[in-house]
Design an enzyme around this catalytic site. Structure first.
Site, PDB file in Angstrom:
ATOM      1  N   GLN A  64      60.988 -35.520  24.044  1.00 28.39           N
ATOM      2  CA  GLN A  64      60.039 -34.504  23.536  1.00 28.39           C
ATOM      3  C   GLN A  64      59.383 -35.234  22.349  1.00 28.39           C
ATOM      4  O   GLN A  64      59.844 -35.636  21.171  1.00 28.39           O
ATOM      5  CB  GLN A  64      60.811 -33.143  22.944  1.00 28.39           C
ATOM      6  N   ASP A  66      57.404 -37.419  32.661  1.00 27.34           N
ATOM      7  CA  ASP A  66      56.324 -37.075  31.924  1.00 27.34           C
ATOM      8  C   ASP A  66      55.207 -37.842  32.263  1.00 27.34           C
ATOM      9  O   ASP A  66      54.003 -37.423  32.110  1.00 27.34           O
ATOM     10  CB  ASP A  66      56.413 -37.392  30.402  1.00 27.34           C
ATOM     11  N   LYS A 119      62.958 -26.001  28.987  1.00 23.68           N
ATOM     12  CA  LYS A 119      63.091 -26.724  29.908  1.00 23.68           C
ATOM     13  C   LYS A 119      64.330 -26.595  30.301  1.00 23.68           C
ATOM     14  O   LYS A 119      64.737 -26.763  31.853  1.00 23.68           O
ATOM     15  CB  LYS A 119      62.828 -28.228  29.423  1.00 23.68           C
TER      16      LYS A 119
HETATM   17  N1  GUN Z   1      55.051 -32.299  23.216  1.00 23.32           N
HETATM   18  C1  GUN Z   1      54.006 -31.687  23.776  1.00 23.32           C
HETATM   19  N2  GUN Z   1      53.744 -31.611  25.114  1.00 23.32           N
HETATM   20  C2  GUN Z   1      54.398 -32.435  25.667  1.00 23.32           C
HETATM   21  C3  GUN Z   1      54.822 -33.090  26.795  1.00 23.32           C
HETATM   22  O1  GUN Z   1      54.149 -32.749  27.716  1.00 23.32           O
HETATM   23  N3  GUN Z   1      55.917 -33.962  27.011  1.00 23.32           N
HETATM   24  C4  GUN Z   1      56.593 -34.301  25.977  1.00 23.32           C
HETATM   25  N4  GUN Z   1      57.553 -35.332  26.141  1.00 23.32           N
HETATM   26  N5  GUN Z   1      56.376 -34.055  24.600  1.00 23.32           N
HETATM   27  C5  GUN Z   1      55.417 -32.935  24.643  1.00 23.32           C
END
Ligand code: GUN
Length: 286
Positions: A98, A121, A54
């Site tokens: 996350q 998200d 990211k």
């Molecule tokens: N962990 C696995 N997939 C995701 C996601 O799409 N967003 C977040 N914040 N954590 C994750």
């Protein structure tokens, strides 16, 4: 299978990122740089990779980014304090915590604390509610990526029978809502569904997000159906496998996503798209 029947998520992703770059340049002329804050608590190896990716995507697209790496024993209160600061920070338009979080932290309390307009998200209950009623919201990234990939195959979604396997909050439920919004007729299957193959064999569009390696083989698939594999399963051999047995299914399906290189690359791209949208909205430019 025809060569063009492979849905190349990397290529689609690059195409969208190209468009985002143009928008970033336009925003820069107005003095706005999209900003994303990513929060990682603890040292989960997979999460560390996701967070680095990211950060890299932000760098490549010219976004401002902050990564907050917190110790595994960080208290919920400390994490909520950080989110409160990020909610008020003007150069941050998107906040992503996350998941999964360490067990002593209540995930729901954390997600609820993120400002709705910065919830890139799309996990905040207000954004989920807006998705259900069809109001403007930030869409969850993987489901938004799935819809984009289906559209890129050139098939018309309206009137098609879409079957979604899996009912998670992160993928199955939102994908089915988005497909409905696109005027598909949607059926949801899950671990308790009886005679699943009878249902999936009727699908013009089959989206698989059940979290079981190679669960769907050719006997689940109607000839020519679009197959989107959201699975990411780490096998004992260390190899990554989707929920779809690609080698067998590709012989009967129409356009199909591989794993890796299908849905995966789209998730971060849609996150970048959401961050740009949030930046525009928060700056009064959208
Ligand atoms: N962990 C696995 N997939 C995701 C996601 O799409 N967003 C977040 N914040 N954590 C994750």
């Amino acid at each position: 299978m025809l060569n063009q029947a492979l849905i190349n998520g990397k290529e689609v992703s690059e195409d969208i990122r190209g468009k985002l770059r143009l928008e970033v340049d336009k925003l820069a002329e107005q003095g706005v740089q999209p900003g994303l804050a990513v929060v990682l608590v603890g040292e989960d190896p997979a999460s560390q990779v996701y967070v680095r990716n990211k950060e890299k995507a932000c760098h490549d697209l010219g976004y401002y980014s902050e990564v907050h790496r917190l110790a595994a024993d960080t208290s919920q209160e400390e994490l909520l304090d950080l989110i409160d600061r990020l909610n008020r920070q003007e150069n941050i338009h998107g906040i992503l915590v996350q998941l999964p979080l360490p067990k002593h932290i209540n995930e729901k309390a954390v997600i609820d604390a993120i400002a709705v307009e910065k919830d890139v998200d799309g996990f905040h209950p207000v954004n989920v509610g807006n998705l259900v009623i069809g109001d403007e919201s930030l869409l969850p990234c993987t489901p938004a990526g799935v819809i984009e990939l289906i559209k890129r195959t050139g098939i018309e979604i309206p009137g098609k029978h879409a079957v979604v396997i899996g009912r998670s909050n992160i993928v199955g439920k939102p994908v089915s809502l988005l497909l409905q919004r696109e005027n598909a007729t949607v059926t949801m299957c899950h671990s308790r569904t009886v005679n699943m193959k009878e249902i999936t064999r009727q699908a013009d569009i089959l989206v698989v997000a059940i979290g079981k390696a190679n669960f769907v083989d050719a006997s689940f698939v109607k000839p020519g159906a679009v197959v989107i594999d959201v699975g990411m399963n780490r096998l004992d051999t260390g190899k990554l496998a989707g929920d779809v047995d690609f080698e067998s299914v590709k012989e009967v399906s129409g356009p199909i996503t591989p794993v890796p290189g299908g849905v995966g690359p789209m998730t971060i791209t849609m996150l970048m798209s959401n961050t740009l949208t949030a930046a525009k909205r928060l700056s009064g430019l959208a």
